[in-house]
Design an enzyme around this catalytic site. Structure first.
Site, PDB file in Angstrom:
ATOM      1  N   LEU A 125       0.845  -1.190   0.000  1.00 19.25           N
ATOM      2  CA  LEU A 125       0.000   0.000   0.000  1.00 19.25           C
ATOM      3  C   LEU A 125       0.877   1.235   0.000  1.00 19.25           C
ATOM      4  CD1 LEU A 125      -2.776  -0.907   2.565  1.00 19.25           C
ATOM      5  CD2 LEU A 125      -2.826  -1.014   0.076  1.00 19.25           C
ATOM      6  N   LYS A 126       0.427   2.215  -0.753  1.00 18.40           N
ATOM      7  CA  LYS A 126       1.118   3.485  -0.735  1.00 18.40           C
ATOM      8  C   LYS A 126       0.829   4.094   0.628  1.00 18.40           C
ATOM      9  CE  LYS A 126       1.392   7.611  -3.469  1.00 18.40           C
ATOM     10  NZ  LYS A 126       1.053   8.421  -2.290  1.00 18.40           N
ATOM     11  N   GLU A 127       1.824   4.159   1.456  1.00 22.03           N
ATOM     12  CA  GLU A 127       1.618   4.638   2.821  1.00 22.03           C
ATOM     13  C   GLU A 127       1.528   6.145   2.818  1.00 22.03           C
ATOM     14  OE1 GLU A 127       0.882   2.937   5.270  1.00 22.03           O
ATOM     15  OE2 GLU A 127       1.556   0.912   4.823  1.00 22.03           O
TER      16      GLU A 127
END
Ligand code: GDP
Ligand code: MG
Length: 812
Positions: A125-127
């Protein structure tokens, strides 16, 4: 990046690092600017506080858009160098190679991703926390950095790096290890640990990270070499486990088609595993162009419109159901329509709200609305961003820019800057006089459009009928011409700020200042400006006539024109990729705005003349304005004592000092110039009335000297003597700029009560008072300059000495 396997390892090569640093250094030098193609890399030094050997590290930072170039010595985003135990250069922190969104650059076009990359594809996931880099220095110190800085910031707020250190201590304690252990381990591996600091107590994020979820999420381990080499997902997780980090989940897919299908599906709902996500980072291998070798390579897939709009609708609907006011900023018009529809549906269908709140029927409600409107989400987005697809993308001419604005928004400034940069056309409505102006204005625009690819139709078009007129007059005979609205957004929330900014610009600045001193004229101008604001009708891209625009670029009337210029150019280049071949550099943009703000003198008579008799457009001195009324004078007390300095040498010294710094470093100075916020005169304050109680003797001495010098309480001030002033260095933050000064005073006559004698250069805006220089310099003495303190500093070459005149200044 297969399974656990052996972790990648390569030792540092001193020669290679040396070359890298030389190349980075080279780019910070001024000469490289001679060629337009040069990149710039900013170097910032940090002393590592807890390092026994007092190690200094340097951070290297490129401008973001430079990563799209193909000639950088490294693509590491987040890069720190230092010296090893033998005094040789080393890389101590190495971030990931900058990675791009799908379709953002050539390499991330799907076609190229399909052709050039190899699985497995590791999706994470793109944090949305902040990135933290960790590594070990040779003296055993654990180095913890954020992207471009390390150590404390110097004010009370905690820096990201320091917050990161706290979490590290916590997690190490939990696994019974020390900072030194981790430092040695990372150094042994020649690696940088890359983690995401996710902690709502420190900084709120869109995704919730409270309590047990907070901490450092380890997502990568990079080898500290110029090329990009990184651990596989399982290797990263194993390290996280051992050293007490939170683990990042990776979803591993074998081939690119499965990956793409998966991503497109998640985009539909914007949620994954029941969690709202912004997008994914995809790690894989890619074939290096030159060698054909497979190297580590990342790209990202960000959820875009219309999904973000759907998400907004969902949240607003939930708010409605919960009886709270829906909050939204984007897609305002269509979201309002959607909510009207949703309200009706919720009222008509009992039980629907409860279902919806439990995440049922979200997509149906959205689709029903779209069906009723006979719209597709993509149509809405297209209408908003107005990328009408195919043929428009190829356009490199026949484009008219049509502002929707009020007076003082900076239309003409933008136009002049664009003309300066690209040689486009510019027609000012102000210059068209007499009968039948609207058709003649359009005609002049069309005439210029025969010669020029783009023409700026410089008129306010604040009302719909005006937009109707130009759209009709252009499109009926010439449907192929694209009309791009430059929408200076006015909303009820922002209108008072807009009023303030535009009035200030029009009334109180530079050349206008002399011309409209008289209150009656000021009122006249204000009245006309207010009229435009009053008549202003906001753009509505779904209704006539504004649906006739081919594209809309939103601009902020309260932002400076430099900012809006950049927005216009970047959006035009996205709308029409073939229009601008040679994208201007940030210096080019600075130049263009400076030209627009200085060469072009706005002529307020046009504004006044708009409603009255027309004046000859070139006759700038022709206008007669009444003199300021004389006000009866009263005797005035002494306000402060200062050394007044000649203006020119100081301005020149500033120019010289800033000529050789990076554009980033020079930004605030340029801003002051651009917004004409440098002081009208320069002085060193010796004492202000406010300090008279604290220094009664000195105040008395100065007061006496002042009256002895024939200080005339009926006039502006008096000359009390001479004092040479040495100008040492310029210091600033994002609010105020000052020159640190020293009194060169042989007779020791003069005394300054401020902690640091100084000359205030300028302040950001009227809300920042010059006396705040004292606070700035106090902070500077305490914490010094640098990224962390937010304080910039540059020396004045040759430590200039100027002759000053000591004066007593009386209250107004
Ligand atoms: P227009 O009425 O929309 O054409 O606005 P102008 O372009 O004539 O700008 C109005 C005034 O504001 C002019 O005196 C400009 O020089 C000035 N101005 C425009 N942009 C800026 C800016 O970014 N900063 C400052 N301080 N003044 C600006
Ligand atoms: Mg104008």
């Amino acid at each position: 990046m297969a399974g656990l396997g052996e972790a990648p390892y390569v030792p540092q090569d001193v020669q290679e690092v040396q070359t890298l640093i030389q190349n980075l250094e080279g780019s910070t030098k001024k000469e490289s600017k001679a060629s337009r193609k040069a990149f710039s890399c900013k170097k910032t030094a940090f002393d590592i506080a807890n390092s026994p050997e007092k190690i200094t590290v340097n951070s290297w930072r490129f401008q973001d858009w430079d990563y799209k170039r193909d000639d950088l010595p490294t693509y590491a985003r987040g890069l720190f160098t230092s010296k090893n135990e033998k005094g040789q250069p080393e890389i101590c922190i190495r971030g990931y190679d900058k990675f791009f969104n799908t379709e953002e650059v050539n390499a991330t076009k799907w076609r190229n991703i399909e052709n050039n990359t190899k699985g497995p594809y590791e999706l994470s996931l793109k944090e949305n926390g902040c990135i933290i880099f960790i590594s070990g220095l040779h003296d055993g110190t654990l180095l913890v950095c954020s992207k471009h800085s390390t150590g404390p910031r110097g004010d009370e707020t905690k820096s990201h790096a320091v917050a990161g250190e706290h979490w590290i201590d916590k997690q190490l304690a939990a696994v019974g290890k020390s900072r030194g252990d981790l430092a040695r381990e990372l150094r042994r591996r020649n690696a940088t640990a890359v983690a995401e600091l996710c902690d709502d107590d420190f900084e709120e994020h869109i995704l919730a990270y409270a309590g047990d979820n907070a901490g450092l999420y380890l997502h990568g381990i990079n080898i500290n070499i110029p090329e990009f080499m990184t651990y596989s997902g399982p290797q990263v997780q194993a390290f996280a486990e051992e050293w007490g980090f939170r683990k990042t989940d990776f979803l591993v897919l074998d081939d690119i088609q499965t990956t793409k299908t998966f991503l497109d599906q998640v985009a539909e709902t914007g949620s994954y595993n029941g969690r709202d996500v912004e997008g994914f980072v995809i790690r894989c291998k890619s074939q290096e162009k030159a060698s054909g070798h497979l190297v580590d390579w990342f790209f990202k897939y960000k959820f875009e419109e219309p999904y973000l709009m759907y998400r907004q609708w969902r949240e607003c609907t939930k708010a409605l159901i919960a009886g709270k006011p829906p909050r939204f900023k984007k897609h305002v018009k269509i979201t309002e329509e959607y909510l009207l529809y949703a309200r009706r549906q919720l009222a008509e269908n009992r039980g629907m709200g409860k279902e919806y709140a439990a995440n049922h029927g979200i997509i149906k409600l959205r689709d029903d609305f779209l069906k009723e409107k006979n719209l597709k989400g993509s149509d809405i987005i297209r209408a908003e961003y107005a990328i009408t697809g195919g043929p428009q993308k190829d356009a490199a001419k026949d484009i008219i820019l049509v502002p929707i604005a009020t007076l003082g928004c900076g239309k003409t400034t933008l136009a002049v800057a664009l003309v300066h940069l690209f040689g486009w056309g510019h027609v000012q409505n102000d210059n068209i006089q007499g009968k039948g102006r609207p058709p003649r204005f359009t005609k002049e625009v069309l005439t210029q459009l025969e010669q020029m690819p783009v023409v700026f139709a410089d008129r306010n078009n604040a009302q719909r009928y005006e937009r109707q007129q130009i759209i009709g007059d252009v499109k009926t005979p010439h449907p192929e011409i694209r009309l791009v609205a430059l929408n200076f957004v006015h909303t009820p929330d922002t209108i008072s700020k807009i009023r303030e900014v535009t009035q200030n610009r029009v009334l109180s600045r530079g050349d206008n200042h002399q011309t409209i001193q008289a209150a009656s004229d000021q009122n006249k101008v204000l009245g006309i400006m207010e009229g435009f604001i009053h008549r202003f009708e906001a753009l509505d891209p779904y209704a006539q006539p504004d649906d006739g625009f081919d594209a809309v670029i939103d601009l902020d009337p309260t932002a400076n024109s430099r900012h809006n210029l950049e927005t216009v150019i970047s959006q035009l280049s996205e709308l029409f990729p073939k229009l601008i071949n040679d994208m201007p550099s940030s210096e080019d943009l600075d130049d263009a705005i400076n030209v627009a703000l200085s060469d072009y003198k706005p002529d307020i008579r046009h504004t006044i003349g708009d409603r009255g008799p027309k004046n000859n457009k070139n006759n700038k001195k022709g206008q007669q304005f009444k003199e300021q009324p004389q006000i009866a004078k009263r005797p005035k007390p002494l306000e402060y004592v200062s050394i007044n300095l000649p203006k020119t040498p100081i301005l020149e010294a500033l120019e010289t000092a800033f000529a050789s710094v990076s554009s980033n470093k020079g930004r605030f100075f340029r801003q002051l110039q651009e917004t004409r916020r440098t002081q009208p005169e320069f002085h060193v304050t010796l004492i202000h009335r406010a300090a008279s109680k604290a220094h009664p003797e000195l105040w008395q001495r100065y007061t006496d000297m002042h009256s002895q010098s024939g200080g005339d309480p009926w006039s502006g001030g008096s000359k009390m003597g001479q004092c040479k002033v040495l100008l040492e260095r310029v210091v600033w933050d994002n609010r105020i700029m000052a020159i640190v000064a020293r009194l060169v005073d042989e007779d020791e006559n003069w005394e300054c009560v401020n902690q640091v004698a100084h000359v205030t250069v300028g302040t950001r805006a009227d809300d920042v008072k010059p006396k705040e220089s004292n606070d700035l310099l106090k902070r500077w003495i305490e914490v010094g300059s640098g990224d962390d303190s937010g304080i910039g500093e540059v020396a004045i070459e040759g430590r200039l000495i100027v002759d000053g005149t000591v004066k007593g200044i009386l209250s107004r």
